[in-house]
Structure formats: C-alpha cells, structure tokens
Enzyme design. Structure first.
Site, short mmCIF file in Angstrom:
data_model
loop_
_atom_site.label_atom_id
_atom_site.label_comp_id
_atom_site.label_asym_id
_atom_site.label_seq_id
_atom_site.Cartn_x
_atom_site.Cartn_y
_atom_site.Cartn_z
N CYS B 89 28.27 36.40 49.83
CA CYS B 89 29.26 35.42 50.29
C CYS B 89 28.69 34.53 51.39
O CYS B 89 27.89 33.66 51.11
CB CYS B 89 30.55 36.12 50.70
SG CYS B 89 31.93 34.97 50.81
N HIS B 222 32.03 39.97 46.48
CA HIS B 222 31.79 41.03 47.47
C HIS B 222 31.65 42.40 46.80
O HIS B 222 32.68 43.09 46.62
CB HIS B 222 32.97 41.09 48.45
CG HIS B 222 32.98 40.01 49.46
ND1 HIS B 222 32.39 40.13 50.70
CD2 HIS B 222 33.51 38.76 49.42
CE1 HIS B 222 32.56 39.01 51.38
NE2 HIS B 222 33.23 38.17 50.63
N GLU B 224 30.64 45.12 48.10
CA GLU B 224 31.00 46.20 49.03
C GLU B 224 32.51 46.45 49.03
O GLU B 224 32.96 47.48 49.51
CB GLU B 224 30.49 45.89 50.45
CG GLU B 224 31.29 44.89 51.26
CD GLU B 224 31.07 43.44 50.86
OE1 GLU B 224 30.38 43.19 49.85
OE2 GLU B 224 31.59 42.55 51.55
#
Lengths: 192, 276
Positions: B89, B222, B224
C-alpha cells in the site's frame, strides 16, 4: 470571467516545511530559501459583471467551508493580473528570485467534485468550472537563470531525488517566475 | 536458521506491527527498523518490507517524501544484490515514487499511483477485493509459494491506488514481461466488469507490479489484514469464506492461516531459495 482563490493555512504549514527540508537536505538544493504552499481554486463564472461574480464567490466562501475553512485558512480572491497583497503573502527573503509551480492532477477529481456540489446541491449554476491546484512559491537565491533551472528541476519527479512536486504520470506542473504567474502566463501556457 | 526481514517504519506508517506479526507467523524473523536508523544496520537483513500507512502524512503525494529518504537508497542497493523488497500500500507508493518499480529504466519514475477512479465518488476506499495470481509463481517474491491462477480475497484501503503511466505502451510491456503479478478479478477469477471488483481503475487491473528481476514488488492490497482465517469475512464468495463459515465458533481453528499469509510464506520461500 475567471478568478483564482488562493488559500493558505493560518498556522505554520507542515507541508511547506517538509518540502523545504526535502529539497535542501535530501536534494542538496540549498539555494532554495523558502517554500510556501497555497491550495488554489480556479473558478470560471458566467456572469455579466465582475461585481456579481465576486458576490457569488463571497457567498460560497462565507456560507460554506467547501473551498476554505475559516477556522484554519485565510484566502485571497484574485482577478486575472491582480497583485497579491503583502498582507496575504510577501517574499520573506529579499533579493531572492521567486518561482511559482502550479501542480494540477490530470483527473482533477477534487475540482470536479466541488463543482458538482456547487451546481447540484447549492444550485449555483453561474460557476461553469472549478479547477483545483496546489501552488508552490519557491524563493531561490542566485541569478534568475539558475533559479529557473532549479524550479524546473524540482517541479517534476523524473528520477530518484530529481524532481518532487508533480508525478508526470498523474499530474502536470506549470513553472514560471512570479511576474509570469501574476501576468497570467502560466495559465495561458496551460490552455495552449 | 531463521531468515530476517526489516519492516521499515517511516513516520506516519501504521501497519508495521501487524506486518511484523504476519511475517513472524510465516517463519521470518521480523524486526521493525526506524527510517532514520544507521543505514549499515539494514544491510544485515535478508529482505525488506515497506508497510502501509501514511508516511509523512502523504505530504506532496502519497509516498513521495519517504521515497527521498536515505534508507530507500540503501534498500535500492540491497535490492540490486537480489534481496527481496515488498512495498504494501503506502510502501508500494514509496517504491513507485522512488523508481524501484517497475524499473524498466532503473531509477526512473515510470508509474504513478494516482487517485482512485470509477467508484463514483472521491477519495479513500476500503473493502475486500479478489486478486488473482497472473504470473508463474516463481516469477516474483510475493507469488513464490502460491498456485498459478490462485484467487485471494484480500482487503484494500487506499485513496491513490490506480497504477497508471503516461509512457505509451508501458503496461503492454509490463504484461508481456509478466511484471503485473496480481490482478483484481471477480470472485470466480474473471476479468472485472467495473467497480467494485475493479476498485480503483488501475490499468490492466494491476494490483501488484514487480521489477524485471521479480525481487521488488509494489502491492496495493494488505496481505497482513488477511493473514489469519478469522480476519476473512464469512459473507464473501469463494473457498476462503466457505472455510470461515464452516469454522464458525471454532476459535482455535480460526487462528489458522488466511489468504494473505501466502504472500509472507512466499517471501520466506523466495529468500530461502535465493540463499540456498
């Protein structure tokens, strides 16, 4: 009829500090002595007289926070070729050259969104277009030729630490001296 | 021996801890390193992750100021030695602004991550989207341990995520060179018909682009935030949500790996393969 609304923060502007620090310390351009940022709105109005156009703009600025927020911003509504009063901005380093870089997003989503609100929600149909840009004023020591070269170099990010203020793939940058800006030449170049 | 990655903490990023946690879970030794640390400290790591957030408050442009930091030059030097670098990002925006991606002309800024287009309103957009592996898995660091054509549900959260360029034909060249490694798709893996499957108007539906060598990747979604199964919404289409529904209430099993973990697992496998 075209007007430009220059907006700047009442408080010190962290964006300007960051740009100045980046250009001086990371790019090594210590000739740049000051950087000032303005958010600007270029308004094109379809009205018979300048006074009625200014009344519409005053209404927009006075009754909404669409273009500027009175709690944090000050602004100056500028007709073409009008000087900027010292009370709003003046060069801080005497003897330096002032260069102006106007950065416009190619899509200009911000300008188009504001125009939609002005026309559809506020019903102000006299405003034909709104363009948003960020205007950087750089005060650069040294001769005018060298200062112009520096302004042109920092305007567009082309390589690592070569250019900063506009990404050429999504933005355009117009560069000129303060006089050229005040004479409206930047915008004439853009239209050309 | 565990392989180590540095998670670079620029001022204003906000995903460094989750990213470190996901990388650790994938078997990497993850350490958060501040942007103004001694550059020499960085050289000892096997790889680098630039996490998401708002480095320098997105001043000037997202990623533009962080891209000029000294630490990025060290990362460039280490990347030139073949070490993997993943920008997530805002980290992707830093890699694009620094010219590390796509690096067809090394050092040159060839792309922009421009404001989102096509969603009918201005600004920031957060949602779960689907991306598809659009290269051979060995092509790059984030797909190394994924399956060809694998479809991953994954969150996005950005205002400027539209990969674009003013260089004529650049995206065709990136496509031909298999540098567009993840693409937005429908839940079935088809080409998006428009928003919201295509969340930002990115050219060629690009969600992640790598450099020619495949060791540096700019990734807008993302991973994560989808590294554990419990993070996957139960109401999406596809096998991941189905699995999530099946395990409703089984808390321990919901701590299992989610779709985003494949990105970190890939990074570990890539490092191990490159060092073996």
């Amino acid at each position: 009829m075209r007007f430009e609304i220059l907006v700047r923060l009442i408080v010190p502007d962290p964006w300007s500090f960051t740009v100045l620090d980046t250009l001086r310390r990371k790019f090594g351009l210590t000739e740049i002595e000051e950087a000032t940022r303005f958010r600007t709105w270029l308004l094109s109005l379809d009205t018979p007289r300048e006074s009625s156009a200014k009344a519409i703009i005053d209404r927009l600025l006075g009754e909404t926070a669409l273009l500027a927020n009175p709690n944090r911003d000050m602004w100056f509504v500028r007709s073409p070729h009008e000087m900027i009063p010292d009370s709003f901005w003046r060069r801080s380093i005497s003897g330096s050259e002032v260069f102006v870089i106007r950065v416009i997003d190619i899509d200009d989503i911000i300008g188009r969104a504001r125009q939609e609100v002005v026309r559809q929600r506020l019903g102000i149909t006299e405003i034909k277009s709104i363009t948003f840009s960020t205007l950087w004023m750089l005060e650069i020591a040294g001769d005018s030729k060298r200062a112009r070269r520096i302004a042109e170099e920092v305007a567009v990010a082309r390589r690592w630490r070569k250019g900063l203020l506009a990404n050429p793939h999504s933005q355009k940058a117009l560069v000129g001296s303060l006089d050229e800006y005040l004479e409206g030449l930047l915008d004439e170049r853009a239209q050309a | 021996m565990k392989r180590s990655v540095a998670i670079i903490q620029f001022p204003g990023v906000n995903c460094e801890y989750e990213t470190a946690r996901a990388a650790s879970e994938a078997g990497l030794e993850a350490r958060i390193v501040r942007w103004n640390s001694d550059p020499q400290l960085l050289r000892g790591f096997d790889g680098y992750i630039l996490p998401g957030g708002f480095s320098y408050e997105d001043r000037v442009r997202a990623g533009a100021i962080a891209a000029c930091d000294d630490i990025v030059d060290v990362i460039r030097q280490e990347a030139n030695k073949g070490k993997p670098v993943v920008g997530i990002c805002n980290g992707a925006q830093v890699l694009v602004e620094s010219g590390l991606v796509p690096s067809r002309d090394p050092g040159s800024v060839e792309l922009a991550l421009a404001p989102n287009r096509g969603m009918g309103r201005l600004g920031y957009y957060c949602d779960w989207v689907f991306v598809k592996v659009s290269c051979e898995p060995e092509r790059c660091v984030i797909t190394y341990d994924l399956d060809p054509g694998e479809i991953l549900p994954i969150p996005i959260a950005h205002a400027q995520g539209r990969f674009t360029s003013s260089i004529p034909g650049l995206f065709d060249k990136l496509e031909d060179a298999a540098q567009i490694v993840l693409k937005y798709c429908t839940p079935d893996g088809d080409v998006p018909g428009g928003f919201p499957e295509d969340p930002n108007g990115s050219e060629h539906f690009a969600a992640a682009i790598c450099n020619p060598e495949g060791n540096v990747v700019a990734l807008m979604p993302h991973p994560e935030r989808s590294a554990w199964l419990r993070q996957v919404p139960a109401d999406l289409k596809g096998k991941w949500s189905q699995r999530r529904r099946e395990l409703r209430g089984k808390w321990q099993e919901l701590e299992g790996k989610g779709p985003g973990m494949g990105v970190f697992r890939s990074m570990r496998a890539y490092i191990e393969a490159s060092l073996s």
